[in-house]
Design a protein around this motif. Structure first.
Motif, PDB file in Angstrom:
ATOM      1  N   LEU A  90      48.531 -58.882 -19.976  1.00 47.39           N
ATOM      2  CA  LEU A  90      49.612 -58.471 -19.083  1.00 47.39           C
ATOM      3  C   LEU A  90      50.907 -58.297 -19.885  1.00 47.39           C
ATOM      4  N   ARG A  91      51.173 -59.225 -20.791  1.00 46.80           N
ATOM      5  CA  ARG A  91      52.353 -59.131 -21.642  1.00 46.80           C
ATOM      6  C   ARG A  91      52.305 -57.874 -22.507  1.00 46.80           C
ATOM      7  N   ASN A  92      51.159 -57.563 -23.078  1.00 50.75           N
ATOM      8  CA  ASN A  92      51.032 -56.367 -23.912  1.00 50.75           C
ATOM      9  C   ASN A  92      51.292 -55.097 -23.104  1.00 50.75           C
ATOM     10  N   ALA A  93      50.845 -55.102 -21.848  1.00 51.21           N
ATOM     11  CA  ALA A  93      51.098 -53.939 -20.995  1.00 51.21           C
ATOM     12  C   ALA A  93      52.596 -53.749 -20.796  1.00 51.21           C
ATOM     13  N   LEU A  94      53.317 -54.848 -20.583  1.00 53.38           N
ATOM     14  CA  LEU A  94      54.761 -54.757 -20.385  1.00 53.38           C
ATOM     15  C   LEU A  94      55.482 -54.378 -21.668  1.00 53.38           C
ATOM     16  N   ARG A  95      54.885 -54.680 -22.810  1.00 51.73           N
ATOM     17  CA  ARG A  95      55.502 -54.348 -24.101  1.00 51.73           C
ATOM     18  C   ARG A  95      55.126 -52.938 -24.569  1.00 51.73           C
ATOM     19  N   GLY A  96      54.360 -52.217 -23.759  1.00 48.00           N
ATOM     20  CA  GLY A  96      54.002 -50.850 -24.103  1.00 48.00           C
ATOM     21  C   GLY A  96      52.895 -50.731 -25.118  1.00 48.00           C
ATOM     22  N   LEU A  97      52.103 -51.798 -25.290  1.00 47.36           N
ATOM     23  CA  LEU A  97      51.042 -51.800 -26.288  1.00 47.36           C
ATOM     24  C   LEU A  97      49.688 -51.394 -25.719  1.00 47.36           C
ATOM     25  N   MET A  98      49.646 -51.054 -24.430  1.00 51.57           N
ATOM     26  CA  MET A  98      48.369 -50.692 -23.809  1.00 51.57           C
ATOM     27  C   MET A  98      48.511 -49.399 -23.015  1.00 51.57           C
ATOM     28  N   PRO A  99      48.671 -48.282 -23.688  1.00 52.47           N
ATOM     29  CA  PRO A  99      48.823 -47.000 -22.978  1.00 52.47           C
ATOM     30  C   PRO A  99      47.508 -46.451 -22.441  1.00 52.47           C
ATOM     31  N   VAL A 100      46.367 -47.028 -22.886  1.00 52.06           N
ATOM     32  CA  VAL A 100      45.056 -46.557 -22.440  1.00 52.06           C
ATOM     33  C   VAL A 100      44.293 -47.732 -21.842  1.00 52.06           C
ATOM     34  N   TRP A 101      43.750 -47.518 -20.645  1.00 54.76           N
ATOM     35  CA  TRP A 101      42.988 -48.560 -19.952  1.00 54.76           C
ATOM     36  C   TRP A 101      41.614 -48.016 -19.557  1.00 54.76           C
ATOM     37  N   PRO A 102      40.598 -48.872 -19.529  1.00 51.31           N
ATOM     38  CA  PRO A 102      39.296 -48.427 -19.045  1.00 51.31           C
ATOM     39  C   PRO A 102      39.283 -48.338 -17.519  1.00 51.31           C
ATOM     40  N   ARG A 103      38.504 -47.423 -17.006  1.00 49.82           N
ATOM     41  CA  ARG A 103      38.263 -47.420 -15.561  1.00 49.82           C
ATOM     42  C   ARG A 103      37.366 -48.608 -15.224  1.00 49.82           C
ATOM     43  N   GLY A 104      37.257 -48.876 -13.932  1.00 50.70           N
ATOM     44  CA  GLY A 104      36.541 -50.070 -13.515  1.00 50.70           C
ATOM     45  C   GLY A 104      37.541 -51.166 -13.238  1.00 50.70           C
ATOM     46  N   GLY A 105      37.131 -52.411 -13.356  1.00 56.06           N
ATOM     47  CA  GLY A 105      38.041 -53.501 -13.072  1.00 56.06           C
ATOM     48  C   GLY A 105      37.381 -54.842 -13.307  1.00 56.06           C
ATOM     49  N   THR A 119      57.741 -54.921 -11.196  1.00 56.46           N
ATOM     50  CA  THR A 119      58.768 -54.785 -12.237  1.00 56.46           C
ATOM     51  C   THR A 119      59.705 -53.606 -11.989  1.00 56.46           C
ATOM     52  N   GLY A 120      59.248 -52.632 -11.184  1.00 58.12           N
ATOM     53  CA  GLY A 120      60.054 -51.428 -10.981  1.00 58.12           C
ATOM     54  C   GLY A 120      60.024 -50.484 -12.167  1.00 58.12           C
ATOM     55  N   ARG A 121      59.064 -50.677 -13.084  1.00 59.90           N
ATOM     56  CA  ARG A 121      58.981 -49.849 -14.278  1.00 59.90           C
ATOM     57  C   ARG A 121      57.880 -48.796 -14.138  1.00 59.90           C
ATOM     58  N   ALA A 122      57.998 -47.718 -14.920  1.00 60.58           N
ATOM     59  CA  ALA A 122      57.024 -46.628 -14.828  1.00 60.58           C
ATOM     60  C   ALA A 122      55.695 -47.001 -15.473  1.00 60.58           C
ATOM     61  N   LEU A 123      55.727 -47.660 -16.628  1.00 66.22           N
ATOM     62  CA  LEU A 123      54.541 -48.101 -17.352  1.00 66.22           C
ATOM     63  C   LEU A 123      53.463 -47.003 -17.421  1.00 66.22           C
ATOM     64  N   PRO A 124      53.752 -45.898 -18.070  1.00 69.11           N
ATOM     65  CA  PRO A 124      52.765 -44.807 -18.151  1.00 69.11           C
ATOM     66  C   PRO A 124      51.490 -45.265 -18.863  1.00 69.11           C
ATOM     67  N   ALA A 125      50.360 -44.855 -18.325  1.00 68.50           N
ATOM     68  CA  ALA A 125      49.076 -45.237 -18.913  1.00 68.50           C
ATOM     69  C   ALA A 125      48.024 -44.228 -18.504  1.00 68.50           C
ATOM     70  N   VAL A 126      47.034 -44.063 -19.363  1.00 73.18           N
ATOM     71  CA  VAL A 126      45.892 -43.189 -19.093  1.00 73.18           C
ATOM     72  C   VAL A 126      44.673 -44.070 -18.887  1.00 73.18           C
ATOM     73  N   ARG A 127      43.848 -43.747 -17.895  1.00 68.40           N
ATOM     74  CA  ARG A 127      42.605 -44.475 -17.647  1.00 68.40           C
ATOM     75  C   ARG A 127      41.433 -43.592 -18.024  1.00 68.40           C
ATOM     76  N   LEU A 128      40.547 -44.130 -18.881  1.00 69.46           N
ATOM     77  CA  LEU A 128      39.379 -43.389 -19.347  1.00 69.46           C
ATOM     78  C   LEU A 128      38.110 -44.122 -18.931  1.00 69.46           C
ATOM     79  N   PRO A 129      36.982 -43.429 -18.862  1.00 72.98           N
ATOM     80  CA  PRO A 129      35.724 -44.118 -18.537  1.00 72.98           C
ATOM     81  C   PRO A 129      35.470 -45.251 -19.523  1.00 72.98           C
TER      82      PRO A 129
END
Length: 354
Positions: free
Chosen positions: A188-203, A249-259
């Motif tokens: 979660l911290r890495n996402a807020l620091r912009g270190l995770m621009p790509v995420w897997p689909r699923g959950g 957070t009110g932030r945009a946090l751009p990210a791409v989700r891939l299979p």
């Protein structure tokens, strides 16, 4: 009753200690480094003098035998939780051998109950969904998850022999006051620091550590025999995860989700590089694999035991972010609107609106 707790200086363990003390139990900790006890317990409002400390390792039979002596019950929460390939050897030893020793000694000494903290990951890939606590142990193709599956088989063997072993299956745990910034909090911290621009689909299934601590206090009843419970919480798709993080957070946090299947080779390559790289790389095979194989969970038995009172996911995320910024682990800019969240969220297991 006096309860032996292993892993009491960790995230799940420290919150569970708080819940056990609040329920009126006496607590004895088996810890490798007693110096870690104050740092883990004081943020939760616990005077370290309120617990007894035995120095030792869960992989040391003599230390385990000493720690078990005189206790009425046990909560085995010690575990190496990591998808970092540099931790593979240690997690095989601690997660499997440690479980064999602690559960074996506690059962032999007549403790009741003996609670083994497993993981929902021990039940994946699931043969059917939703995943229930009585699902078959999985055969995951990832080292951490495999170590938890092997440890779970140890616990189930004791259950099959009639021992009063209770198995809990925590979901991915979030919440404030994480002493060592574990895998989920770090992600979660890495996402807020912009270190995770790509995420897997699923959950993956997610729960609040404070609810999990309440579960551990609730199952400490003797005379009820073997039982199994999934941790409180629910399945969260990575799209929802990111949307909630953006909302609080009110932030945009751009990210791409891939299979997830397409990202697994990248995760495997990252794991190989991680073995020789001192800096932690966030694209972990285990996290991607979990998103690929995890599914919805059936927490009916747990909800019934806890009267269905669980912290909403959005509140869990908000409390985690507020704690990260309050303790200087992220900047006010990274926390967005939560930078102004005033007082620091409480770590007490019963804290916060339900």
């Amino acid at each position: 009753m006096t309860v032996l707790v292993t892993g009491g200086t960790g995230f799940v363990g420290s919150h569970s200690v708080a819940a056990l003390l609040a329920a009126g139990h006496r607590v004895r900790l088996l810890v490798r480094d007693p110096a870690r006890v104050p740092a883990a317990l004081r943020p939760l409002g616990i005077d370290p003098a309120a617990v007894e400390v035995v120095t030792g390792d869960v992989t040391d039979p003599d230390a385990v035998a000493t720690a078990v002596r005189g206790c009425a019950a046990a909560l085995h929460a010690a575990s190496v939780y990591s998808f970092d390939t540099r931790d593979h050897a240690r997690m095989r030893t601690v997660n499997v051998r440690g479980t064999e020793l602690v559960l074996g000694a506690a059962v032999a000494a007549g403790l009741d109950p003996v609670v083994h903290v497993s993981s929902f990951g021990a039940l994946v890939p699931a043969h059917r969904t939703p995943i229930t606590p009585d699902a078959e142990v999985g055969a995951p193709r990832e080292t951490y998850l495999d170590s938890k599956a092997r440890a779970d088989r140890v616990a189930r063997r004791h259950q099959a022999e009639g021992a009063p072993v209770v198995v809990t299956y925590p979901l991915a745990a979030l919440g404030p006051h994480d002493p060592h910034l574990g895998d989920q909090t770090a992600r979660l911290r890495n996402a807020l620091r912009g270190l995770m621009p790509v995420w897997p689909r699923g959950g993956f299934p997610v729960g609040d550590v404070r609810d999990l601590a309440r579960l551990h206090a609730a199952v400490l009843e003797s005379g009820r025999g073997p039982r199994r419970y999934l941790g409180p919480g629910r399945y969260v798709d990575t799209r929802e995860y990111l949307d909630v993080l953006r909302r609080v957070t009110g932030r945009a946090l751009p990210a791409v989700r891939l299979p997830a299947a397409a990202m697994l080779p990248v995760g495997a390559l990252t794991g190989l590089v991680q073995r020789v790289t001192p800096v932690h790389l966030p694209a972990e095979y285990g996290a991607i694999y979990t998103c690929a194989v995890a599914g919805p969970v059936d927490t009916t038995a747990t909800d019934r035991l806890l009267d269905g009172a669980a912290v909403p996911f959005e509140r869990t995320v908000a409390d985690t972010v507020a704690w990260l910024v309050a303790t200087g682990r992220i900047s006010p800019r990274q926390a967005g609107r939560l930078a102004a969240a005033a007082p620091r969220p409480s770590g007490h297991p019963a804290a916060g609106p339900r």
